[in-house]
Design an enzyme around this catalytic site. Structure first.
Site, short mmCIF file in Angstrom:
data_model
loop_
_atom_site.label_atom_id
_atom_site.label_comp_id
_atom_site.label_asym_id
_atom_site.label_seq_id
_atom_site.Cartn_x
_atom_site.Cartn_y
_atom_site.Cartn_z
N HIS A 82 0.85 -1.20 0.00
CA HIS A 82 0.00 0.00 0.00
C HIS A 82 0.88 1.24 0.00
CE1 HIS A 82 -4.06 1.73 0.80
NE2 HIS A 82 -3.32 2.76 1.21
N ASP A 161 -13.81 3.47 7.23
CA ASP A 161 -12.82 4.26 6.48
C ASP A 161 -13.46 4.96 5.30
OD1 ASP A 161 -10.05 5.15 5.96
OD2 ASP A 161 -10.35 4.04 4.11
N ARG A 168 -12.76 13.40 5.83
CA ARG A 168 -11.44 14.03 5.99
C ARG A 168 -11.05 14.80 4.73
NH1 ARG A 168 -7.93 9.21 6.70
NH2 ARG A 168 -6.23 10.70 6.73
N LYS A 187 -7.62 -1.03 6.58
CA LYS A 187 -7.91 -1.68 5.29
C LYS A 187 -7.00 -2.88 5.06
CE LYS A 187 -7.57 2.22 3.08
NZ LYS A 187 -7.79 3.60 2.75
N1 URA Z 1 -4.20 6.50 1.90
C1 URA Z 1 -5.20 5.96 2.64
O1 URA Z 1 -5.71 4.88 2.33
N2 URA Z 1 -5.62 6.64 3.72
C2 URA Z 1 -5.08 7.82 4.10
O2 URA Z 1 -5.50 8.37 5.10
C3 URA Z 1 -4.04 8.37 3.31
C4 URA Z 1 -3.61 7.67 2.21
#
Ligand code: URA
Length: 442
Positions: A82, A161, A168, A187
């Site tokens: 990621h 999320d 956010r 995640k």
């Molecule tokens: N990528 C994500 O999945 N979440 C974040 O908060 C920032 C980058």
């Protein structure tokens, strides 16, 4: 329990209890806590931070807010990767097939572009016919048969999320260490991989602008992963300049193909090799040095590229585009941007490059916006280049002259051109694991 008291406690610099964090996450997902109270708490967290225990509780509450994927139907050690988000970051398109071509399964759920950063799903969807909406049964079948698949998150994966990230994004609370760490790790933990490689970007195009902040974020995420039994490693990589030369969806797929064909720029190729080598290492393939060598071989022998073909075809895409780029959707217009001044490209405002690509139509200004797969930028000059007045800096692609005008205006503010040559900046700063922080070149 009252949400008002939780907000006030954090606003005053207090530490939240597990019960308070559970109340917030469960209530927000269920819809009993409104956006305005969640926003207020996010802003209080942005300013006051969270300690390790609070961040771990938030992460696990978010991970458990929906389905937890069980990848045991896929054979072998599953390694996930990621990125914290960057400009021109097409590494997943290279690494997933490269690693899979060596028999290490890659079952990856990726995201869409957000803000100035691009998203792997948008890039993949620029391949005609390719679908990222794949159900779990087909996902497992493709990974078992082909070795890799990159799809969108299934319906009910980490709904906390999904809601919090969207909030956010519009409340200026993205670049907060505990909020990024909990968003990413919830995640990754819910997606079920055995080991996790994190690419933590740092610099003008990243959410973490300094290497100290990036290392702190990496350490926090490594601790979160290790605590729940997932081997987790983070590489701190440079986002002080865009990665490679292409920014924009089909343009980035083409550049990813160039890496796998062995014809891309060395910096992008080396970044992909290092990330792939770390994934192979986590899968137990051998020492890091051996994994680097093996990854390079899979580029030179064409097997990584062959695996990309197979993955694209398995996900319904027209794999002929990978060999013949003219088969991608074509932009209506283009423009060359030439330098007014001469000198050295001393630095770049990489976030601004991302904003210029959004202005061209390669990203979304609002969540509802459609993406133009052909829009984007190909950079001719990056940090460290010596240029003369009139030299080509970048070529822009879009579907209207208005978009080109706006993007050119933004792009002209990207380059800091001076008489002075900049010091070379490495592509990797550090590697963070449970053993500690190893600085590159230190
Ligand atoms: N990528 C994500 O999945 N979440 C974040 O908060 C920032 C980058």
């Amino acid at each position: 329990m009252r949400m008002y008291d939780i907000i006030e406690q954090k606003r005053n610099g207090g530490v939240l209890t597990d019960d308070q964090i559970d109340f917030f996450v469960n209530g927000y997902v269920a819809g009993s806590i409104p956006d305005y109270q969640a926003s207020a708490l996010l802003m209080a967290i942005f300013y006051e931070g969270m300690n390790a225990r609070e961040t771990a509780r938030l992460t696990m509450d978010m991970a458990r807010s929906g389905d937890m994927v069980d990848l045991s139907a896929i054979r072998g050690v599953k390694v996930d990767k990621h990125s914290t988000g960057g400009v021109g970051d097409k590494t997943t398109l290279v690494i997933a097939p490269l690693v899979a071509s060596l028999g290490v399964p890659v079952a990856k759920m990726s995201g869409r572009g957000l803000g100035h950063t691009g998203g792997t799903l948008d890039k993949l969807e620029s391949i005609p016919g390719l679908s990222v909406d794949v159900d779990m049964e087909r996902f497992f079948r493709i990974v078992n048969e082909v070795g890799c698949a990159v799809i969108g998150q299934t319906g009910n994966l980490v709904p906390a999320d999904k809601k919090l990230y969207a909030l956010r994004d519009v409340t200026a609370t993205v670049d907060s260490l505990p909020l990024i760490a909990s968003s990413i790790m919830s995640k990754k933990i819910a997606s079920g991989a055995d080991a996790i490689l994190l690419d933590v970007k740092c610099g003008s195009g990243a959410f973490m602008k300094t290497s100290e902040d990036a290392v702190a974020l990496a350490q926090c995420m490594v601790d979160l992963g290790e605590e729940v039994g997932r081997t987790t490693v983070a590489l701190i990589t440079d986002m002080g300049r865009p990665l490679g030369r292409a920014i924009g969806n089909s343009l980035e797929v083409m550049e990813a193909c160039d890496v796998l064909k062995g014809t891309a720029s060395e910096d992008l190729t080396e970044t992909c090799v290092e990330l792939a080598a770390n994934m192979l290492f986590l899968a137990g393939v051998g020492s890091l040095e051996k994994c680097r060598e093996t990854a390079r071989t899979q580029i030179s022998n064409g097997q990584g590229f062959q695996k990309l073909h197979e993955m694209v075809a398995a996900q319904g895409g027209d794999a002929r585009v990978l060999d013949d780029y003219a088969l991608f959707a074509q932009p209506a217009c283009s423009r060359e941007v030439r330098s007014v001044d001469g000198g050295w490209v001393f630095a770049m405002d990489t976030e601004r490059c991302g904003i210029a690509s959004v202005a061209l139509g390669a990203g979304r200004a609002t969540k509802e916006d459609a993406i133009d797969p052909a829009a984007g930028i190909v950079l001719a000059a990056k940090t460290g280049a010596r240029i003369a007045s009139g030299d080509l800096m970048a070529t822009l692609y879009a579907n209207s002259e208005e978009r080109l005008d706006e993007a050119e205006r933004i792009l002209r503010g990207v380059y800091d051109i001076r008489d002075e040559q900049p010091e070379p900046v490495p592509h990797f700063f550090a590697r963070v694991s449970r053993e500690g922080v190893g600085r590159f070149g230190a």
